[in-house]
Design a protein around this motif. Structure first.
Motif, mmCIF file in Angstrom:
data_model
loop_
_atom_site.group_PDB
_atom_site.id
_atom_site.type_symbol
_atom_site.label_atom_id
_atom_site.label_comp_id
_atom_site.label_asym_id
_atom_site.label_seq_id
_atom_site.Cartn_x
_atom_site.Cartn_y
_atom_site.Cartn_z
ATOM 1 N N TRP A 1 72.467 -10.142 -21.694
ATOM 2 C CA TRP A 1 71.969 -9.270 -20.629
ATOM 3 C C TRP A 1 72.328 -7.819 -20.946
ATOM 4 O O TRP A 1 73.419 -7.531 -21.447
ATOM 5 C CB TRP A 1 72.588 -9.677 -19.286
ATOM 6 C CG TRP A 1 72.284 -11.097 -18.920
ATOM 7 C CD1 TRP A 1 71.111 -11.570 -18.412
ATOM 8 C CD2 TRP A 1 73.154 -12.225 -19.030
ATOM 9 N NE1 TRP A 1 71.200 -12.922 -18.199
ATOM 10 C CE2 TRP A 1 72.441 -13.355 -18.568
ATOM 11 C CE3 TRP A 1 74.463 -12.382 -19.467
ATOM 12 C CZ2 TRP A 1 72.990 -14.643 -18.527
ATOM 13 C CZ3 TRP A 1 75.027 -13.652 -19.441
ATOM 14 C CH2 TRP A 1 74.288 -14.767 -18.982
ATOM 15 N N TRP A 2 71.419 -6.925 -20.604
ATOM 16 C CA TRP A 2 71.560 -5.514 -20.948
ATOM 17 C C TRP A 2 71.237 -4.641 -19.754
ATOM 18 O O TRP A 2 70.364 -4.975 -18.930
ATOM 19 C CB TRP A 2 70.614 -5.154 -22.092
ATOM 20 C CG TRP A 2 70.946 -5.837 -23.370
ATOM 21 C CD1 TRP A 2 70.596 -7.106 -23.750
ATOM 22 C CD2 TRP A 2 71.717 -5.302 -24.439
ATOM 23 N NE1 TRP A 2 71.115 -7.380 -24.993
ATOM 24 C CE2 TRP A 2 71.804 -6.292 -25.444
ATOM 25 C CE3 TRP A 2 72.354 -4.065 -24.665
ATOM 26 C CZ2 TRP A 2 72.496 -6.087 -26.639
ATOM 27 C CZ3 TRP A 2 73.026 -3.873 -25.848
ATOM 28 C CH2 TRP A 2 73.100 -4.867 -26.827
ATOM 29 N N GLY A 3 71.929 -3.495 -19.693
ATOM 30 C CA GLY A 3 71.568 -2.487 -18.723
ATOM 31 C C GLY A 3 70.421 -1.641 -19.240
ATOM 32 O O GLY A 3 69.932 -1.840 -20.356
ATOM 33 N N GLN A 4 70.019 -0.679 -18.440
ATOM 34 C CA GLN A 4 68.876 0.157 -18.795
ATOM 35 C C GLN A 4 69.277 1.348 -19.657
ATOM 36 O O GLN A 4 68.424 2.019 -20.230
ATOM 37 C CB GLN A 4 68.175 0.656 -17.517
ATOM 38 C CG GLN A 4 68.818 1.869 -16.870
ATOM 39 C CD GLN A 4 70.132 1.566 -16.181
ATOM 40 O OE1 GLN A 4 70.514 0.408 -16.012
ATOM 41 N NE2 GLN A 4 70.835 2.621 -15.756
ATOM 42 N N GLY A 5 70.577 1.619 -19.764
ATOM 43 C CA GLY A 5 71.062 2.697 -20.606
ATOM 44 C C GLY A 5 71.309 3.981 -19.839
ATOM 45 O O GLY A 5 70.678 4.245 -18.810
ATOM 46 N N THR A 6 72.239 4.779 -20.356
ATOM 47 C CA THR A 6 72.521 6.086 -19.779
ATOM 48 C C THR A 6 72.695 7.074 -20.936
ATOM 49 O O THR A 6 73.325 6.770 -21.950
ATOM 50 C CB THR A 6 73.768 6.052 -18.872
ATOM 51 O OG1 THR A 6 73.936 7.323 -18.237
ATOM 52 C CG2 THR A 6 75.046 5.715 -19.643
ATOM 53 N N GLN A 7 72.094 8.242 -20.794
ATOM 54 C CA GLN A 7 72.076 9.240 -21.859
ATOM 55 C C GLN A 7 73.384 10.018 -21.896
ATOM 56 O O GLN A 7 73.861 10.508 -20.857
ATOM 57 C CB GLN A 7 70.911 10.207 -21.667
ATOM 58 C CG GLN A 7 70.843 11.332 -22.686
ATOM 59 C CD GLN A 7 70.439 10.848 -24.061
ATOM 60 O OE1 GLN A 7 69.539 10.013 -24.211
ATOM 61 N NE2 GLN A 7 71.109 11.365 -25.088
ATOM 62 N N VAL A 8 73.938 10.133 -23.095
ATOM 63 C CA VAL A 8 75.103 10.975 -23.341
ATOM 64 C C VAL A 8 74.699 12.004 -24.395
ATOM 65 O O VAL A 8 74.227 11.628 -25.482
ATOM 66 C CB VAL A 8 76.303 10.149 -23.837
ATOM 67 C CG1 VAL A 8 77.434 11.065 -24.287
ATOM 68 C CG2 VAL A 8 76.783 9.202 -22.745
ATOM 69 N N THR A 9 74.847 13.274 -24.067
ATOM 70 C CA THR A 9 74.473 14.347 -24.979
ATOM 71 C C THR A 9 75.682 15.226 -25.238
ATOM 72 O O THR A 9 76.292 15.748 -24.300
ATOM 73 C CB THR A 9 73.332 15.186 -24.401
ATOM 74 O OG1 THR A 9 72.205 14.338 -24.124
ATOM 75 C CG2 THR A 9 72.908 16.273 -25.385
ATOM 76 N N VAL A 10 76.022 15.367 -26.508
ATOM 77 C CA VAL A 10 77.155 16.196 -26.909
ATOM 78 C C VAL A 10 76.620 17.350 -27.735
ATOM 79 O O VAL A 10 75.898 17.140 -28.720
ATOM 80 C CB VAL A 10 78.182 15.389 -27.718
ATOM 81 C CG1 VAL A 10 79.426 16.254 -28.016
ATOM 82 C CG2 VAL A 10 78.585 14.128 -26.981
ATOM 83 N N SER A 11 76.949 18.565 -27.346
ATOM 84 C CA SER A 11 76.432 19.731 -28.061
ATOM 85 C C SER A 11 77.561 20.662 -28.498
ATOM 86 O O SER A 11 78.703 20.500 -28.032
ATOM 87 C CB SER A 11 75.446 20.482 -27.169
ATOM 88 O OG SER A 11 76.101 20.909 -25.995
#
Length: 123
Positions: free
Chosen positions: A113-123
């Motif tokens: 089972w998997w979640g829908q995902g969450t974006q992580v952005t490192v700049s």
């Protein structure tokens, strides 16, 4: 029916910290759970896992920087990310397996089972 919902993603500067969470519902027993990520130019990569006995495993790129934890009372899984790097940018997914433990806990093939995902952005 097991459902996983991630939260806590966002944007952060390199060297900063971020904590993502995953709420797990529908599971009535302890299983192996994990965080994966999809980064640019790479397939789905195992980040960290924790099994029903509390044993943890980490991918080499995040060892010493990321910490996986869970709160069974809250049915939640967490990933504390410190000293973030630009290459940590990607979509982070939580996953749960039907098994309490896996021989290869950072292999996505073992998870049901998997979640829908969450974006992580490192700049």
């Amino acid at each position: 029916h097991v459902q996983l919902v991630e939260s806590g993603g966002g944007s952060v500067q390199a060297g900063g910290s971020l904590k993502v969470s995953c709420r797990i519902s529908g599971s009535t027993y302890s299983t192996c759970v994990a965080w994966f990520r999809q980064t640019a130019g790479k397939g789905r990569e195992g980040v960290a896992s924790i099994n029903s006995d509390g044993w943890t495993a980490y991918g080499d790129p995040v060892k010493g920087r990321f910490t996986i934890s869970e709160d069974n009372a809250k049915a939640s899984l967490y990933l504390q990310m410190n000293d973030l790097k630009v290459e940590d940018t990607g979509v982070y997914y939580c996953a749960a397996a039907a098994a309490a433990g896996l021989d290869y806990p950072l292999d996505f093939a073992g998870y049901n089972w998997w979640g829908q995902g969450t974006q992580v952005t490192v700049s």
